[in-house]
Design an enzyme around this catalytic site. Sequence first.
Site, PDB file in Angstrom:
ATOM      1  N   ASP A  93       0.871  -1.166   0.000  1.00 37.46           N
ATOM      2  CA  ASP A  93       0.000   0.000   0.000  1.00 37.46           C
ATOM      3  C   ASP A  93       0.912   1.221   0.000  1.00 37.46           C
ATOM      4  OD1 ASP A  93      -0.892   0.285   3.518  1.00 37.46           O
ATOM      5  OD2 ASP A  93       0.985   0.450   2.451  1.00 37.46           O
ATOM      6  N   SER A  94       0.335   2.421  -0.086  1.00 39.20           N
ATOM      7  CA  SER A  94       1.194   3.589  -0.380  1.00 39.20           C
ATOM      8  C   SER A  94       1.579   4.360   0.882  1.00 39.20           C
ATOM      9  CB  SER A  94       0.424   4.551  -1.290  1.00 39.20           C
ATOM     10  OG  SER A  94      -0.763   4.946  -0.606  1.00 39.20           O
ATOM     11  N   GLY A  95       1.006   3.984   2.022  1.00 39.53           N
ATOM     12  CA  GLY A  95       1.352   4.686   3.251  1.00 39.53           C
ATOM     13  C   GLY A  95       0.355   5.746   3.660  1.00 39.53           C
ATOM     14  N   GLY A  96      -0.544   6.123   2.733  1.00 33.12           N
ATOM     15  CA  GLY A  96      -1.506   7.184   3.062  1.00 33.12           C
ATOM     16  C   GLY A  96      -2.320   6.845   4.297  1.00 33.12           C
ATOM     17  N   PHE A  97      -2.849   5.657   4.341  1.00 27.96           N
ATOM     18  CA  PHE A  97      -3.724   5.251   5.445  1.00 27.96           C
ATOM     19  C   PHE A  97      -2.974   5.243   6.764  1.00 27.96           C
ATOM     20  CE2 PHE A  97      -7.418   3.351   7.276  1.00 27.96           C
ATOM     21  CZ  PHE A  97      -6.980   2.435   8.215  1.00 27.96           C
ATOM     22  N   ASP A 147      -2.864   8.325  -1.303  1.00 27.03           N
ATOM     23  CA  ASP A 147      -4.217   8.892  -1.166  1.00 27.03           C
ATOM     24  C   ASP A 147      -4.448   9.362   0.255  1.00 27.03           C
ATOM     25  OD1 ASP A 147      -4.159   6.385   0.072  1.00 27.03           O
ATOM     26  OD2 ASP A 147      -6.316   6.110  -0.208  1.00 27.03           O
ATOM     27  N   GLN A 190     -12.062   7.028  -3.485  1.00 22.22           N
ATOM     28  CA  GLN A 190     -12.503   7.531  -2.197  1.00 22.22           C
ATOM     29  C   GLN A 190     -13.929   8.078  -2.331  1.00 22.22           C
ATOM     30  OE1 GLN A 190     -11.171   6.953   0.594  1.00 22.22           O
ATOM     31  NE2 GLN A 190      -9.027   6.448   0.161  1.00 22.22           N
ATOM     32  N   ASP A 267      -7.736  -7.568   1.868  1.00 25.63           N
ATOM     33  CA  ASP A 267      -6.646  -7.754   2.844  1.00 25.63           C
ATOM     34  C   ASP A 267      -7.172  -7.378   4.217  1.00 25.63           C
ATOM     35  OD1 ASP A 267      -6.208  -4.614   2.458  1.00 25.63           O
ATOM     36  OD2 ASP A 267      -5.151  -5.275   4.270  1.00 25.63           O
ATOM     37  N   CYS A 307      -6.177 -28.057   8.329  1.00 27.55           N
ATOM     38  CA  CYS A 307      -4.876 -27.375   8.371  1.00 27.55           C
ATOM     39  C   CYS A 307      -3.901 -28.087   9.298  1.00 27.55           C
ATOM     40  CB  CYS A 307      -5.048 -25.916   8.786  1.00 27.55           C
ATOM     41  SG  CYS A 307      -5.084 -25.631  10.562  1.00 27.55           S
ATOM     42  N   CYS A 310      -4.912 -28.039  12.978  1.00 24.83           N
ATOM     43  CA  CYS A 310      -6.073 -28.886  13.340  1.00 24.83           C
ATOM     44  C   CYS A 310      -5.773 -30.370  13.171  1.00 24.83           C
ATOM     45  CB  CYS A 310      -7.282 -28.472  12.519  1.00 24.83           C
ATOM     46  SG  CYS A 310      -7.819 -26.806  12.964  1.00 24.83           S
TER      47      CYS A 310
END
Length: 373
Positions: A93-97, A147, A190, A267, A307, A310
Amino acid sequence: MAVKYELIKQCKQSGARLGRVHTPHGVIETPAFMPVGTQATVKTMSPEELKAMDAHIILSNTYHLFLRPGHDIVKQAGGLHKFMNWDRPILTDSGGFQVFSLSEMRKITEEGVHFRSHLNGDRKFLSPEVAMEVQNALGSDIMMAFDECPPYPAEHDYVKKSLERTTRWAERCLKAHARPDDQGLFAIVQGGMYKDLRIQSANDLTSMDFPGYAIGGLSVGEPKHLMYEVLDYTVPVLPAGKPRYLMGVGSPDALIEGSIRGIDMFDCVLPTRIARNGTTMTSQGRLVVRNAKFAEDFGPLDPECSCYTCRNYSRAYIRHLIKADETFGLRLTTYHNLHFLLQLMRDVRQAIMEDRLLDFRDSFFASYGLFDN
Ligand SMILES: CNc1nc2cc(C(N)=O)ccc2[nH]1
Ligand SMILES: [Zn+2]
């Protein structure tokens, strides 16, 4: 083209579809869940274990790697794939969040965002150009445009001004994109919870022709029905021939509801985060294995799960490890939770193939709500 979407089958019952996202490091079958590897590791999991559960792609965070160890070190290591020994696709991701959710002392301008590192208070600056330079250095297969994710709730006027700046930033990301043949760049739609603004953002960004589109600004505290409403009117404005990525989602029910509405990629830190306090996802709902009631329960976390956890360990043993603060306990719950969501998406893809996704949803929800701890 670095990243190409192949539409395999449109579901007859809903907006869901089967697809493949082709990237330089391999193919992602969609709808897909992407395990989150924030600091260049999916917490407590090895790449071999992620492959054993057949994760096709993982996500990593530009903000965190920019602050520590720094993108220049990762670049010197030969890029993020080499650095973390993961040879399948990576989305960054770009880091904005994170700038808005983690850092202090933020100052947002047309140029970019000045902030102080949440690690040591150092002054830092992120912008479309810097975010692209960092993701270029990391060498991810899919990069996200820089963003602003507005808070929830937020006034219409604020959200409108914010999305228009996010659109201008997306344009600057395109211009700063150094390796379009090796890295795909997704724009982020957005517009908050406002239909007119979501449509404006989607139209503005799709007119610039990105290889994929994310829907941002959701899973930020709004009620789930509101998130689904936003998807109902936003997804149809996105091109059917490009992947759609719903950021930060989600829980099993949201993965199914989002797939039904035509989302291809998801994600969420949920499976790894709740695993660390001993909460697991099972076919009968959430199971808090540290609960005393499981002290002498020698069955698997989920009788319907195949899995590694389990097949080999009991609830009593895992509870003991968690109570004793043994790291192996966290690894076992994390392995199971990730496998649970990856298996859920395999079941969703099979249900789309057989045109029975809505029936699958009904039967999953019927059993998932059963458990109370
Ligand atoms: C956990 N929720 C969540 N919402 C998100 C929105 C964005 C975004 N860029 O709007 C990114 C990551 C996100 N994670
Ligand atoms: Zn399991």
